[in-house]
Write an enzyme that holds these catalytic residues in place. Structure first.
Site, PDB file in Angstrom:
ATOM      1  N   ASP A  12       0.826  -1.214   0.000  1.00 57.25           N
ATOM      2  CA  ASP A  12       0.000   0.000   0.000  1.00 57.25           C
ATOM      3  C   ASP A  12       0.858   1.261   0.000  1.00 57.25           C
ATOM      4  O   ASP A  12       1.935   1.288   0.612  1.00 57.25           O
ATOM      5  CB  ASP A  12      -0.920  -0.030   1.238  1.00 57.25           C
ATOM      6  CG  ASP A  12      -2.048   0.975   1.118  1.00 57.25           C
ATOM      7  OD1 ASP A  12      -2.307   1.463   0.005  1.00 57.25           O
ATOM      8  OD2 ASP A  12      -2.661   1.286   2.152  1.00 57.25           O
ATOM      9  N   HIS A  29       2.936   3.829  -8.905  1.00 59.34           N
ATOM     10  CA  HIS A  29       2.805   2.398  -9.236  1.00 59.34           C
ATOM     11  C   HIS A  29       4.075   1.895  -9.931  1.00 59.34           C
ATOM     12  O   HIS A  29       4.538   0.785  -9.669  1.00 59.34           O
ATOM     13  CB  HIS A  29       1.586   2.168 -10.134  1.00 59.34           C
ATOM     14  CG  HIS A  29       0.285   2.425  -9.422  1.00 59.34           C
ATOM     15  ND1 HIS A  29      -0.015   1.875  -8.197  1.00 59.34           N
ATOM     16  CD2 HIS A  29      -0.786   3.198  -9.742  1.00 59.34           C
ATOM     17  CE1 HIS A  29      -1.222   2.273  -7.805  1.00 59.34           C
ATOM     18  NE2 HIS A  29      -1.699   3.087  -8.718  1.00 59.34           N
ATOM     19  N   LEU A 122      10.928 -20.761  -5.422  1.00 66.00           N
ATOM     20  CA  LEU A 122      10.033 -19.805  -4.756  1.00 66.00           C
ATOM     21  C   LEU A 122       8.727 -19.764  -5.530  1.00 66.00           C
ATOM     22  O   LEU A 122       8.731 -19.723  -6.755  1.00 66.00           O
ATOM     23  CB  LEU A 122      10.671 -18.396  -4.770  1.00 66.00           C
ATOM     24  CG  LEU A 122       9.763 -17.213  -4.425  1.00 66.00           C
ATOM     25  CD1 LEU A 122       9.331 -17.269  -2.953  1.00 66.00           C
ATOM     26  CD2 LEU A 122      10.451 -15.869  -4.704  1.00 66.00           C
TER      27      LEU A 122
HETATM   28  C1  FPP Z   1      -1.780   0.085  -3.442  1.00 65.68           C
HETATM   29  O1  FPP Z   1      -1.351   1.415  -3.386  1.00 65.68           O
HETATM   30  C2  FPP Z   1      -1.191  -0.577  -4.590  1.00 65.68           C
HETATM   31  C3  FPP Z   1      -1.885  -1.097  -5.629  1.00 65.68           C
HETATM   32  C4  FPP Z   1      -3.364  -1.045  -5.740  1.00 65.68           C
HETATM   33  C5  FPP Z   1      -1.198  -1.707  -6.772  1.00 65.68           C
HETATM   34  C6  FPP Z   1       0.044  -2.481  -6.461  1.00 65.68           C
HETATM   35  C7  FPP Z   1       0.852  -2.560  -7.694  1.00 65.68           C
HETATM   36  C8  FPP Z   1       2.202  -2.495  -7.750  1.00 65.68           C
HETATM   37  C9  FPP Z   1       3.072  -2.539  -6.580  1.00 65.68           C
HETATM   38  C10 FPP Z   1       2.906  -2.400  -9.068  1.00 65.68           C
HETATM   39  C11 FPP Z   1       2.559  -3.459 -10.019  1.00 65.68           C
HETATM   40  C12 FPP Z   1       2.905  -4.807  -9.526  1.00 65.68           C
HETATM   41  C13 FPP Z   1       3.122  -5.844 -10.341  1.00 65.68           C
HETATM   42  C14 FPP Z   1       3.451  -7.167  -9.754  1.00 65.68           C
HETATM   43  C15 FPP Z   1       3.090  -5.713 -11.789  1.00 65.68           C
HETATM   44  P1  FPP Z   1      -2.437   2.571  -3.533  1.00 65.68           P
HETATM   45  O2  FPP Z   1      -2.484   2.986  -4.942  1.00 65.68           O
HETATM   46  O3  FPP Z   1      -3.732   2.111  -2.925  1.00 65.68           O
HETATM   47  O4  FPP Z   1      -1.773   3.695  -2.645  1.00 65.68           O
HETATM   48  P2  FPP Z   1      -2.508   4.837  -1.844  1.00 65.68           P
HETATM   49  O5  FPP Z   1      -3.102   4.197  -0.604  1.00 65.68           O
HETATM   50  O6  FPP Z   1      -1.404   5.759  -1.505  1.00 65.68           O
HETATM   51  O7  FPP Z   1      -3.551   5.427  -2.737  1.00 65.68           O
END
Ligand code: FPP
Length: 224
Positions: A12, A29, A122
């Site tokens: 997150d 992201h 893994l």
């Molecule tokens: C949460 O942060 C994160 C996500 C919804 C997406 C996670 C994706 C990645 C780490 C990159 C892509 C991964 C792969 C494996 C291709 P948020 O956007 O909810 O953050 P916020 O709480 O600050 O809004």
């Protein structure tokens, strides 16, 4: 010292990091994907057998289309560019959640799973369009259909995490303390660490610090 077989992570804080440092959630992201790479490397180094990453929840469809499209394009590029190397490193990829994406992404996910299915070093479980409540409801439906007796063992067997040990350790970055419909059944006895850092800022050192602390905890599983 506690054995550590399975780490689950709620990644997150990408959006907040991106807005703060690059004026764009999508840039967060992109940076988050670099952290994914670092953590995979460190997980291999630490000889951990399972790593489960929450990449997209069933609730994330409520985000703007532009952000959703960007996330899926990151994922597509990641699979196209990295699956061969992951395969060479003996890494198995498994998708948790229902694959209701574009035909191209669905195929890429299925091909990546198939290609790496025999690997043993893994196992990376990527939770995509995943929600724990719907996973549980589907498991109950399957059990009813097969007239299974309702036992813990049978329920576990009917989840998507069948044959995967429950996480020993859950890490959630981003300074938020909730489970967000992630592995509600499987996390019943996991040690939970809430990390203040946003996911793109999280690094190997932070990961190792948590692992060290986890190893020193006395895990009772209800006993004294
Ligand atoms: C949460 O942060 C994160 C996500 C919804 C997406 C996670 C994706 C990645 C780490 C990159 C892509 C991964 C792969 C494996 C291709 P948020 O956007 O909810 O953050 P916020 O709480 O600050 O809004």
């Amino acid at each position: 010292m506690n054995p550590l077989k399975h780490v689950a992570i709620i990644m997150d804080g990408n959006g907040r990091w991106g807005l703060k440092f690059k004026n764009s959630r999508n840039a967060g992201h992109k940076a988050g994907l670099n952290t994914v790479e670092k953590i995979i490397k460190e997980t291999i180094k630490k000889d951990i057998s399972f790593l489960t990453l929450f990449a997209f929840s069933t609730e994330n469809w409520k985000r703007p289309r532009k952000e959703i499209n960007y996330l899926f394009s990151l994922l597509e590029n990641f699979l196209i560019n990295r699956i061969e190397d992951l395969h060479k490193q003996n890494i198995k990829l498994k998708i948790l959640g229902s694959k209701k994406f574009s035909p191209r992404l669905n195929k890429l996910l299925n091909d990546s799973e198939k290609k790496t299915s025999k690997n043993t070093k893994l196992q990376i479980n990527l939770a995509l369009n995943y929600g724990s409540k719907s996973e549980l409801i589907n498991a109950f439906k399957k059990m009813k259909k097969n007239k299974n007796t309702i036992t813990e063992k049978n329920l576990s067997r009917n989840l998507q995490t069948k044959n995967i040990p429950d996480p020993d350790l859950l890490i959630r970055t981003g300074n938020t303390k909730r489970l967000s419909n992630f592995l509600l059944w499987q996390l019943a006895y996991s040690e939970i660490f809430f990390e203040k850092k946003l996911w793109p800022a999280f690094n190997e050192k932070d990961y190792n610090k948590i692992i060290k602390e986890y190893k020193s905890i006395k895990r009772n599983f209800g006993k004294i």
